[in-house]
Design a protein around this motif. Structure first.
Motif, short mmCIF file in Angstrom:
data_model
loop_
_atom_site.label_atom_id
_atom_site.label_comp_id
_atom_site.label_asym_id
_atom_site.label_seq_id
_atom_site.Cartn_x
_atom_site.Cartn_y
_atom_site.Cartn_z
N LYS A 59 -22.21 60.31 51.14
CA LYS A 59 -22.03 59.44 49.97
C LYS A 59 -21.18 60.15 48.91
CE LYS A 59 -26.38 60.43 47.48
NZ LYS A 59 -26.75 61.65 48.21
N GLU A 60 -21.29 61.47 48.83
CA GLU A 60 -20.46 62.20 47.88
C GLU A 60 -18.98 62.14 48.27
OE1 GLU A 60 -23.38 63.34 48.96
OE2 GLU A 60 -24.54 63.52 47.10
N LYS A 82 -17.63 59.77 49.90
CA LYS A 82 -17.20 58.40 49.68
C LYS A 82 -16.89 58.16 48.21
CE LYS A 82 -19.29 54.67 51.81
NZ LYS A 82 -20.38 53.69 51.92
N ILE A 83 -17.78 58.52 47.33
CA ILE A 83 -17.58 58.20 45.92
C ILE A 83 -16.47 59.04 45.31
CG2 ILE A 83 -19.37 59.74 45.00
CD1 ILE A 83 -20.01 57.67 42.92
N SER A 95 -13.89 60.09 46.83
CA SER A 95 -12.60 59.60 47.34
C SER A 95 -12.23 58.28 46.67
CB SER A 95 -12.65 59.39 48.85
OG SER A 95 -13.01 60.59 49.50
N PHE A 96 -13.21 57.44 46.44
CA PHE A 96 -12.93 56.12 45.88
C PHE A 96 -12.75 56.16 44.37
CE2 PHE A 96 -14.65 52.05 44.12
CZ PHE A 96 -13.56 51.27 44.45
N ASP A 97 -13.67 56.77 43.67
CA ASP A 97 -13.64 56.73 42.22
C ASP A 97 -14.11 58.06 41.63
OD1 ASP A 97 -13.72 56.07 39.58
OD2 ASP A 97 -14.79 54.19 39.84
N ALA A 100 -13.57 59.46 38.87
CA ALA A 100 -14.01 59.44 37.47
C ALA A 100 -15.48 59.04 37.37
CB ALA A 100 -13.14 58.48 36.65
N LEU A 101 -15.86 57.99 38.11
CA LEU A 101 -17.27 57.60 38.10
C LEU A 101 -18.13 58.74 38.68
CD1 LEU A 101 -19.47 55.25 37.78
CD2 LEU A 101 -19.33 55.20 40.26
N ALA A 115 -17.65 61.93 38.66
CA ALA A 115 -17.84 62.99 37.68
C ALA A 115 -18.79 62.54 36.59
CB ALA A 115 -16.49 63.40 37.08
N SER A 116 -18.68 61.27 36.18
CA SER A 116 -19.52 60.81 35.07
C SER A 116 -20.99 60.73 35.45
CB SER A 116 -19.02 59.47 34.53
OG SER A 116 -19.50 58.40 35.33
N ILE A 117 -21.30 60.63 36.74
CA ILE A 117 -22.73 60.65 37.10
C ILE A 117 -23.16 62.02 37.62
CG2 ILE A 117 -22.86 58.17 37.56
CD1 ILE A 117 -22.80 58.70 40.50
N GLY A 118 -22.31 63.01 37.39
CA GLY A 118 -22.75 64.39 37.62
C GLY A 118 -22.48 64.94 39.00
N ILE A 119 -21.61 64.29 39.77
CA ILE A 119 -21.26 64.85 41.08
C ILE A 119 -20.12 65.86 40.90
CG2 ILE A 119 -20.17 64.23 43.28
CD1 ILE A 119 -21.90 61.64 43.14
N PRO A 120 -20.27 67.06 41.45
CA PRO A 120 -19.27 68.12 41.22
C PRO A 120 -17.97 67.85 41.97
CG PRO A 120 -20.95 68.91 42.71
CD PRO A 120 -21.38 67.54 42.30
#
Ligand SMILES: Nc1ncnc2c1ncn2[C@@H]1O[C@H](COP(=O)(O)OP(=O)(O)O)[C@@H](O)[C@H]1O
Ligand SMILES: [Mg+2]
Lengths: 301, 242
Positions: free
Chosen positions: A162-163, A165-166, A168-170, A172-173, A175-180
């Motif tokens: 899921k990391e 996926k997110i 690669s897709f977005d 900015a989102l 990073a804003s939910i705290g994924i490094p």
């Protein structure tokens, strides 16, 4: 296993690992980075050889990871200082690659490593360079390394699916939910590096780019689901490996060259026939994207 | 206590100074539009507050604390054009991404996450499109998916970058209803907005921005002809005619 069996297995492992990693290269719009890293890992291999005076798997992998990361860092550094992305990729990789070539020519001699081999690979020699693996017996070194790398790639991709996926897709989102996002970028670059270096012996630096990009680009044309795209891309890599081998035997030509050529054929067929994006279906259905007008408004504002 | 407090914020893209000494405070339950000409730094302001772009100096505090301590309470809707809508994924999947922060490492989204995502798609009138590949959605539908993804995050403070740009009238109404509902349930929302005609109807607060804060406050106080003219400078005349 037979000589041919080992070659096909090795080539299939290249097709699988490259196909899977390639999907994210395409989706992250980093095809150019694959080109860059496939060349700069040469420097890592040479440096590892100069330090340890032997060419073995783990040293090569470590050298490759370091130069792969160095490439990614330098590209980012130049880019953040105002050099265009593609220009900075071009500058960094040609320079690091040139250093590798010079080191091979002046320091290594041609006893163990030569530029042509590194660029073109020589899968025909792979079955003769064996090592002893507990339980399995004698296994070609390159094949074993590829299997190990494929395992690492699969584990890392599935564990952080899921990391990937997110980011690669977005991003900015993400990073804003705290994924490094940045850390994952460099982890991904490391995966590209080890996949590349493990594929090196089999297909060489130039063909590995074809294996990384083309099956994934073809898979992209067939599906709207990331998971299916991954499976298809791996499958296309394996199909290309098999087809390439038999074409090479038939025409008595370079195996790695035929494999890269086969990826091109797979892509062409996909381009013409795929249901969603294919030229044929577009001709048959002439469908238009529903949002074209609004997208134009967007482009203006 | 204010929900968001920005003090003396400066930011740039290399030598191009984009934000100069930006300071403002936002109260809980307000619905604020960020208004200013193209290139005024509106998107940059959101990115800097969310630490997606580095600041040169200044302070941003959320709920009297730092962003890293309040991340789950802050939601972000990037500009629609900032992502690749040809990405192989469907509407439901995109909404689920809003929950990834809560799913946790090494875990896969489960049924309850999926239900939440479905509910929030339904809230945006998009339940029938859950399985639709995102490139097959119209611009308005894509924006609704983005809104649904924000709703599922269940944040207390939202930043949205031009959610009304290039959408159809029905989507505009749906989004405004959603924003008003958020406000009514005590959430705070800041929206980058490009349409000067609708500012007074839609928003109770306005932040006029042009590299620095030109005016900020209740819409009736801050959104005066004078202030708007100052924010837009000479370009306002063109805007009105167009
Ligand atoms: N990624 C970027 N790199 C360099 N300059 C940028 C970048 N993004 C925005 N800018 C510049 O910063 C200024 C403010 O941009 P932005 O915040 O996008 O404005 P707005 O959203 O108000 O239209 C503009 O002059 C723009 O050209
Ligand atoms: Mg903007």
């Amino acid at each position: 296993m037979t000589y041919t069996g080992w070659i096909l297995l090795t080539a299939s492992l290249v097709g699988l690992s490259c196909g899977i990693v390639g999907v994210f290269l395409i989706l992250r719009r980093m095809a150019m980075m694959a080109d860059a890293i496939s060349h700069t890992v040469l420097l890592g291999i040479v440096t590892a050889f100069l330090i340890t005076r032997e060419l073995n798997g783990p040293h090569m992998l470590i050298g490759a990871i370091i130069t792969g990361l160095l490439t990614a860092l330098l590209v980012q550094w130049f880019h953040s200082r105002g050099v265009q992305q593609d220009a900075s990729i071009g500058v960094v990789f040609t320079t690091l690659f040139a250093i590798g070539v010079i080191l091979i020519a002046t320091q290594v001699g041609n006893a163990h490593l030569d530029t042509k081999h590194a660029l073109m690979g020589e899968i025909a020699f792979v079955p003769w360079e064996v090592m002893n693996v507990p339980l399995l017996g004698e296994v070609p070194k390159a094949t074993f390394m590829l299997a190990a790398v494929l395992l690492v790639v699969l584990v890392v991709i599935l564990a952080f699916y899921k990391e990937w996926k997110i980011t690669s897709f977005d991003p900015a989102l993400a990073a804003s939910i705290g994924i490094p996002v940045v850390l994952l970028h460099y982890v991904f670059m490391s995966m590209v590096s080890i996949t590349t270096v493990a594929s090196f012996d089999a297909v060489g630096a130039i063909m590995v780019v074809a294996m990384l990009i083309t099956p994934a680009a073809a898979a992209y044309l067939w599906t709207d689901k990331l998971s299916i795209m991954l499976v298809l891309s791996g499958a296309f890599g394996v199909i290309s490996a098999f087809a390439g081998y038999y074409v090479a035997v038939w025409l008595d030509t370079s195996i790695s060259g035929s494999m890269a050529f086969a990826t091109g054929i797979v892509f062409l067929v996909s381009f013409l026939l795929s249901p969603k994006h294919g030229v044929l279906s577009r001709y048959l259905y002439r469908y238009e994207r529903p949002d074209q007008e609004e997208q134009q408004i967007d482009a203006v504002s | 206590m204010s929900v968001l407090k920005v003090q003396g914020l400066h930011a740039s893209y290399r030598k191009n100074k984009v934000l100069h000494d930006v300071s403002f405070e936002v109260e809980q339950g307000s619905l604020t539009s960020i208004v200013g000409p193209n290139g005024a730094g509106k998107s940059t302001l959101l990115k800097v507050m969310l630490e997606l772009h580095p600041k040169l100096s200044g302070d941003v505090s959320f709920f009297g604390s730092t962003l890293s301590q309040t991340k789950t309470r802050v939601g972000y809707v990037p500009q629609r054009g900032s992502v690749d809508w040809d990405f192989p994924t469907n509407a439901l999947d995109v909404v689920m991404m809003g929950l990834y922060g809560r799913v946790g490492w090494l875990k896969w989204p489960n049924k309850s996450h999926k239900e939440k995502a479905m509910a929030s798609l339904a809230q945006m009138g998009m339940a029938d499109f859950a399985d639709r590949q995102i490139s097959q959605l119209s611009g308005g539908q894509q924006q609704r998916v983005f809104l649904a993804r924000a709703l599922v995050q269940d944040a207390d403070l939202y930043f949205m970058d031009e959610p009304l740009a290039g959408v159809d009238a029905a989507t505009e109404r749906a989004i405004m209803t959603t924003l008003k509902n958020l406000k009514m349930s005590g959430k705070t929302v800041m929206v980058v907005h490009h349409d000067l005609q609708t500012v007074e109807d839609y928003f109770d607060h306005v932040l006029l921005l042009n590299r620095t804060v030109v005016a900020h406050g209740k819409t009736e106080d801050a959104f005066t002809k004078d202030n708007v003219y100052r924010a837009y400078g000479g370009s306002l005349r063109f805007m009105k005619e167009a």
